[in-house]
Design a protein around this motif. Structure first.
Motif, mmCIF file in Angstrom:
data_model
loop_
_atom_site.group_PDB
_atom_site.id
_atom_site.type_symbol
_atom_site.label_atom_id
_atom_site.label_comp_id
_atom_site.label_asym_id
_atom_site.label_seq_id
_atom_site.Cartn_x
_atom_site.Cartn_y
_atom_site.Cartn_z
ATOM 1 N N ASP A 74 0.873 -1.399 0.056
ATOM 2 C CA ASP A 74 0.451 -0.472 -0.372
ATOM 3 C C ASP A 74 1.282 0.992 -0.104
ATOM 4 N N ASN A 86 -9.387 5.229 6.917
ATOM 5 C CA ASN A 86 -9.148 5.315 6.293
ATOM 6 C C ASN A 86 -8.420 6.823 5.307
ATOM 7 N N GLU A 119 -8.407 7.591 2.346
ATOM 8 C CA GLU A 119 -9.445 9.202 2.158
ATOM 9 C C GLU A 119 -10.233 10.199 2.620
ATOM 10 N N ASP A 159 -5.830 13.901 -4.077
ATOM 11 C CA ASP A 159 -6.104 12.906 -4.191
ATOM 12 C C ASP A 159 -3.960 12.542 -4.457
ATOM 13 N N HIS A 184 -2.517 10.014 -4.200
ATOM 14 C CA HIS A 184 -2.496 8.307 -5.380
ATOM 15 C C HIS A 184 -1.807 9.491 -6.233
ATOM 16 N N ASP A 241 -4.413 -2.336 -3.412
ATOM 17 C CA ASP A 241 -6.108 -1.468 -4.243
ATOM 18 C C ASP A 241 -6.043 -1.143 -5.761
ATOM 19 N N ASN A 242 -7.033 -0.305 -5.587
ATOM 20 C CA ASN A 242 -7.946 -0.194 -6.767
ATOM 21 C C ASN A 242 -7.528 0.925 -7.967
ATOM 22 N N TYR A 260 -6.931 -7.819 -6.277
ATOM 23 C CA TYR A 260 -6.882 -6.403 -5.567
ATOM 24 C C TYR A 260 -8.598 -6.427 -4.725
ATOM 25 N N SER A 261 -8.105 -5.337 -3.409
ATOM 26 C CA SER A 261 -8.790 -5.297 -2.529
ATOM 27 C C SER A 261 -10.249 -5.229 -3.207
ATOM 28 N N PRO A 301 -12.986 -1.868 -2.337
ATOM 29 C CA PRO A 301 -12.938 -0.516 -2.814
ATOM 30 C C PRO A 301 -13.833 -0.592 -0.728
ATOM 31 N N HIS A 302 -13.381 0.245 0.150
ATOM 32 C CA HIS A 302 -13.445 0.731 1.434
ATOM 33 C C HIS A 302 -13.608 -0.074 2.141
ATOM 34 N N TYR A 303 -13.136 -1.101 2.378
ATOM 35 C CA TYR A 303 -12.837 -2.493 3.304
ATOM 36 C C TYR A 303 -11.721 -2.225 3.421
#
Length: 215
Positions: free
Chosen positions: A5, A24, A26, A83, A85, A117-118, A188-189, A191-193
């Protein structure tokens, strides 16, 4: 299982933040976060324990740990992207994946599942993958390359429908193909988990400890 990650720490990340230990990432997408200053960005992987060996008998290398050889840290530029990312890109990530795969090989870790992740640059397809906006002749060339039967009278839309189906089913993202070539696989995991990505907890602890040192 290997969990990788990316994350970040803002220049002014401090103990007054309510979300120091928030898993999170986000939280960084809020308008307030844009003005927090420059970021240190970092990326690494953790590897799960070898569960084929009883816990009390595991050596250091057989226990779950952060693989320090995969840790990379850099400072973001003066212009901060909303963001975080966006501080990473596909070319950077491909080079980092080579480091990850080399580390796994050096540690004799085989048949690993690499969880990520995605993020778009995790799933980018090869550069020569055809796109819908290409000329009809290029789409025909792509059909020949992939062994897809077609008639010269078929329209661009008809050719792209065939190609799109083939790409979805058969063309792998660059990093997934790299992993499979090295004897591993990518998952790929969802999203949001965030609780399903243990390395998110590692980053939350790191960021929290850094934040509480800053007054």
């Amino acid at each position: 299982i290997v969990y990788m990650d990316e994350s970040y720490i803002h220049k002014n990340y401090c103990r007054h933040e309510d979300s120091l230990y928030d898993l999170n990432d986000e939280q960084d997408l809020t308008m307030v976060a844009v003005h927090k200053g420059q970021r240190y960005c970092f990326i690494a992987e953790i590897v799960d324990a070898d569960h084929t060996i009883p816990e009390e008998s595991r050596t250091t290398k057989q226990k779950a740990e952060l693989l320090m050889d995969t840790l990379d840290i850099f400072e973001g530029g003066k212009k901060q992207i909303k963001d975080y990312h966006g501080m990473f890109d596909h070319n950077y990530f491909v080079e980092w994946m080579r480091k990850l795969l080399s580390t796994l090989q050096a540690r004799n870790i085989t048949n690993a599942i690499i969880v990520m992740d995605n993020a778009k640059y995790h799933k980018k397809l090869p550069e020569d993958t055809p796109r819908a906006n290409k000329k009809k002749s290029r789409l025909q060339e792509a059909c020949i390359k992939y062994g897809i039967a077609f008639e010269s009278s078929e329209t661009k839309a008809m050719l792209w429908k065939k190609l799109h189906r083939y790409i979805d089913e058969s063309v792998l993202p660059v990093v997934m193909q790299m992993s499979r070539d090295a004897g591993h696989d990518v998952m790929y995991s969802l999203p949001h988990y965030f609780d399903l990505q243990p390395i998110e907890t590692v980053w939350a602890i790191v960021k929290g400890k850094v934040g509480w040192q800053y007054t």
